[in-house]
Design an enzyme around this catalytic site. Structure first.
Site, short mmCIF file in Angstrom:
data_model
loop_
_atom_site.label_atom_id
_atom_site.label_comp_id
_atom_site.label_asym_id
_atom_site.label_seq_id
_atom_site.Cartn_x
_atom_site.Cartn_y
_atom_site.Cartn_z
N GLY A 363 5.55 -4.26 4.94
CA GLY A 363 4.61 -3.58 4.07
C GLY A 363 5.18 -2.27 3.58
N PRO A 364 4.52 -1.64 2.61
CA PRO A 364 5.00 -0.38 2.05
C PRO A 364 4.93 0.74 3.08
CG PRO A 364 2.84 -0.94 1.18
CD PRO A 364 3.29 -2.12 1.96
N PRO A 365 5.61 1.86 2.81
CA PRO A 365 5.59 2.98 3.76
C PRO A 365 4.18 3.56 3.90
CG PRO A 365 7.36 3.24 2.16
CD PRO A 365 6.51 2.13 1.67
N GLY A 366 3.90 4.03 5.13
CA GLY A 366 2.66 4.75 5.36
C GLY A 366 1.44 3.90 5.63
N VAL A 367 1.59 2.57 5.80
CA VAL A 367 0.41 1.74 6.06
C VAL A 367 0.14 1.58 7.56
CG1 VAL A 367 0.63 0.46 3.91
CG2 VAL A 367 1.80 -0.38 5.96
N GLY A 368 0.99 2.19 8.43
CA GLY A 368 0.70 2.19 9.86
C GLY A 368 1.45 1.16 10.66
N LYS A 369 2.63 0.74 10.21
CA LYS A 369 3.38 -0.28 10.94
C LYS A 369 3.85 0.25 12.30
CE LYS A 369 6.39 -0.86 7.64
NZ LYS A 369 5.83 0.08 6.65
N THR A 370 4.45 1.43 12.30
CA THR A 370 4.99 1.98 13.55
C THR A 370 3.87 2.36 14.51
OG1 THR A 370 6.91 2.82 12.33
CG2 THR A 370 6.51 3.73 14.52
N SER A 686 7.61 -11.46 -13.31
CA SER A 686 6.14 -11.54 -13.30
C SER A 686 5.49 -10.83 -14.48
CB SER A 686 5.59 -10.95 -12.00
OG SER A 686 5.81 -9.57 -11.92
N LYS A 729 -0.71 -5.95 -5.94
CA LYS A 729 -0.98 -5.80 -7.36
C LYS A 729 -2.49 -5.64 -7.62
CE LYS A 729 3.12 -8.41 -8.77
NZ LYS A 729 3.65 -9.63 -9.40
#
Length: 816
Positions: A363-370, A686, A729
């Site tokens: 996912g994109p940065p800052g979505v809480g993966k870590t 796309s 999107k």
């Protein structure tokens, strides 16, 4: 001749008491002490002392036989005289006997209270004359005896004097045989030889054998002395030093260190194969000099062997409800991931031994993966380890260096397990898509073994060089994009996509986590500062444009710092931040909606793009001018995007009748397609239907609806093909105020992953071909015949404002 005469004069009774002896064969003229302990033997001695002191000594065949039978006693023995007798306090008897002559047991007379036997005297054959052979043999025997004494054989000097003066071969043979330490069987066979010359020859053979043995022993000792070099001398010096230290009350630090290391190895509870190798290396270390070059390297290796958690593990918290509470407490939304973790805990509760899952959060940065990895570890009651793989190019970072290199260490996998002191932590491999490769190896290939449940139960690190079980570890990888990750590595992981958050989700996350955390970190309290929901929404809409939450938290932190400064300067009041006050703290809005969206325009279509940081709204502008037929493309378009424009134009030219275009329209005009934010590279298929819509609008002068956005690939036949990144999107469209989205028919299945509250805010239209798109996107379709051919680009004249935006890079990439 005197001995011979004495033997002839010696009268032996017909019956003699028998004393079985062990460990010794008594020869004539031999004087030796004997310890008598058996009752039958003591009775025999007492009887002999009460008569003429004569007793028959015969050796028993089995030394350990306490009650020998006649069959267990040799027939040939020696008639001896008891010279002295002494009774000992323990009940035993010590006697001093002297052998007189050989004899043979002819029969046993009695068995109780002791053995009484008939003895036949064995007469020694007389040597008539001293031949040269006899004299040479006697001289040889005497010289051999002298040689073995010179090589270290211990024989009494008195015996040597007697030997030098002896002239009879039989007596010489008996005397030497009784003093060179023959085995019982050899001595008995020698006693049974009647011929004195034959007996002396056999003694000579024994002396030769003894001489060879002593020579070999001397050579071995000499070789050992020659091999004693520096290490042996140092060993003796160290032993002396150790003795000195003990005398001074000092302890041997190295010995204690080795003992502690051995104890630590035993407590580590290693697998048998590993423990065997560890003990072998410890043995080498103990024999090695402390100052040796290899000693330090081997000691470091042993420390790693001891400190690795071979059998240490934490107990999983298998309370499913409690785990769900922790996950909900730490993270809002992310239901799919929470469900997967709870499923794992449920299976673990039912099945004690199972392989750890290998998940990959994309996912994109800052979505809480870590932070999600930390939350999972807390919910499961496991230790948490994180390593960053961003920029790693050396394979040794994963597998470690071989011990031959100076400063070698294990790889980051084993280092992380040592840090956790557990063999079942939650292990996060951060930034998996940022791994590089060069001449030092490919770290992503080294991860194939780590992230394969069928292989990682015997993971081999180059430094340890022994199998380590990683099957209990729960690996979680994170990546912004899955495409750079090699296919075999993707196949080993369960990929879970984390799209960006909607405005409502961001609002809830900010209220629950971000605002309280920033207030606490900046030294103020909730009694001093209150940020309203409307203010948070204004920050989200006008000051951040991202899929994650980092910039949102940064802006909230900026407000908290400004309030903290006022409090520090002495202002004492309750600060309330509402939408009107946001600009006071953060300045003018950084992001405004594009001016084009305020009205329907000709030749301007709204597309949707996927970027590594989330979805983006993309505007495609098309205009027509008088010319000789040409197509101009601008806006840093990639090859795939340029081909999409050409495919769309070819489709329109093939359908010129349906669009009410003249036969030669393309030869009399030029077409210019531009995608704003021209400094940002863009690529991907796309935007195909977006470009086709803009071209049709420009050519037919029918405006495009401002509230419609679209995404999909176009073919020459006008079919709409599926794309990727649909959820990202859709979130971008909602942020931009779009109400209707056109997607390919084949992407309908992807809508199941979109939350319901997002679906309620937007209308989804699926399209199989470009006609389905145009019906929704254009104000009128099919278009009416044009009244004239004057190129028109807008239906309404409206001045445009120049906006300063900070839009992120729109690199559409392989997903489209």
């Amino acid at each position: 001749m005197e001995n011979k005469q004495e033997n002839e004069e010696l009268k032996i009774p017909d019956v003699l008491p028998l004393l079985p002896v062990r460990d010794v064969v008594v020869y004539p003229y031999m004087i030796l002490p004997l310890f008598v302990g058996r009752e039958i033997s003591i009775a025999a001695v007492d009887h002999a002392l009460s008569k003429d002191r004569l007793i028959f000594l015969a050796t028993q065949k089995d030394v350990g036989d306490e009650d020998p039978t006649p069959e267990a006693i040799y027939e040939v023995g020696t008639v001896a005289m008891i010279m002295r007798m002494l009774k000992l306090p323990d009940g035993r008897v010590k006697i001093l006997v002297q052998g007189l002559t050989k004899g043979r047991i002819s029969s046993y007379v009695a068995a109780k209270p002791f053995y009484s036997v008939h003895v036949e005297r064995i007469a020694e054959p007389a040597v008539l004359e001293s031949s040269l052979e006899t004299e040479a043999l006697m001289r040889t025997v005497k010289e051999q005896l002298a040689r073995i004494i010179s090589l270290g054989k211990v024989i009494s000097p008195e015996v040597m004097v007697i030997v030098e003066n002896m002239q009879e071969p039989g007596s010489l043979a008996d005397l030497i045989a009784s003093n060179i330490g023959l085995k019982v069987e050899e001595a008995q066979r020698l006693l049974e030889i009647i011929d004195p010359l034959e007996r002396l020859k056999r003694v000579n053979e024994f002396l030769n054998k003894e001489h060879e043995l002593l020579n070999m022993q001397a050579r071995i000792q000499s070789a050992a002395k020659e091999e004693m070099g520096k290490s042996q001398r140092e060993y003796y010096l160290r032993e002396q030093l150790r003795a000195i230290q003990q005398e001074l009350g000092e302890t041997d630090a190295r010995a204690e260190e080795m003992a502690e290391l051995r104890k630590a190895l035993e407590n580590a509870k290693m697998p048998p194969q590993v423990e065997k190798e560890a003990l072998k290396q410890l043995g080498r270390l103990e024999q090695m000099h402390p100052d040796a070059a290899e000693s330090g390297m081997l000691r470091t290796y042993m420390d790693w062997m001891v400190e690795l958690p071979w059998s240490k593990s934490t107990k999983d918290a298998l309370d499913i409800k409690r785990a769900k509470e922790i996950l909900d407490e730490d993270h809002f939304y992310l239901e799919k991931i929470k469900e997967r973790i709870l499923e794992f805990l449920a299976v673990r509760k039912l099945k004690k031994r199972m392989k750890g899952p290998i998940l990959c959060f994309v996912g994109p940065p800052g979505v809480g993966k870590t932070s999600l990895g930390k939350s999972i570890a807390r919910a499961m009651g496991r230790k948490f380890v994180r390593i960053s793989l961003g920029g790693v190019r050396d394979e040794a970072e994963i597998r470690g260096h071989r011990r031959t290199y100076v400063g070698a260490l294990p790889g980051r996998i084993l280092q992380g397990l040592k840090q956790a002191n557990s063999n079942n932590p939650v292990f996060m491999l951060d930034e998996l898509d940022k791994i590089g490769a060069d001449f030092r190896g490919d770290p992503s290939s080294a991860l194939l073994e780590v992230l394969d449940p069928e292989q990682n139960h015997a993971f081999s690190d180059h430094y340890i060089n022994l199998p380590f079980n990683l099957s209990n570890v729960m690996f979680i990888a994170t990546a912004n994009q899955i495409d750079p990750v090699p296919g075999p590595l993707q196949d080993r992981m369960e990929v879970i996509n984390l799209a960006g958050y909607t405005e409502e989700e961001k609002l809830q996350i900010a209220k629950r986590y971000l605002v309280p955390r920033q207030i606490k970190e900046n030294g103020i309290t909730e009694k001093i500062l209150t940020i309203s929901d409307e203010a948070i929404k204004a920050i989200i809409a006008k000051y951040t444009r991202e899929a994650g939450l980092r910039n949102l938290e940064r802006e909230i932190g900026s407000i908290c710092r400004k309030v903290a400064r006022k409090v520090a300067e002495g202002e004492k009041k309750h600060f309330i931040v509402n939408p009107a006050a946001v600009a006071k703290y953060l300045g003018p809005p950084k992001f405004l909606r594009e001016e084009e969206m305020k009205q329907n325009e000709v030749g301007v279509a709204t597309g949707l793009a996927w970027t590594p940081v989330g979805g983006e709204v993309l505007f495609v502008e098309a205009t027509i001018m008088k010319g000789k037929g040409g197509l101009t493309l601008t806006g840093q378009l990639g090859d795939v995007m340029k081909e999409s424009v050409q495919a769309a134009l070819s489709y329109i030219r093939s359908k010129e009748t349906e669009f009410h275009l003249s036969d030669d329209f393309f030869h009399n005009m030029e077409i210019h397609v531009h995608v704003p934010a021209g400094a940002i590279p863009k690529d991907g298929p796309s935007a195909g239907i977006t470009m086709a819509t803009a071209l049709v609008s420009a050519l037919t002068r029918v405006p495009v609806r401002k509230d419609v956005a679209m995404t999909g690939e176009i073919t020459l036949r006008g079919k709409v093909l599926p794309i990727g990144g649909l959820k990202e999107k859709m979130l971008a469209a909602i942020r931009a105020g779009i109400t209707t989205i056109v997607i390919p028919e084949q992407n309908k299945k992807d809508l199941e992953e979109v939350p319901r509250h997002i679906m309620k805010k937007i209308t989804i239209v699926t399209a199989k071909n470009i006609d389905d798109v145009l019906k929704v996107a254009l104000e009128k379709f099919p278009p009416l015949p044009a009244p004239d051919k004057t190129p028109v680009t807008k239906t309404k004249a409206a001045p445009r404002k120049v906006l300063v935006t900070t839009r992120k890079s729109v690199v559409v990439g392989a997903k489209g």
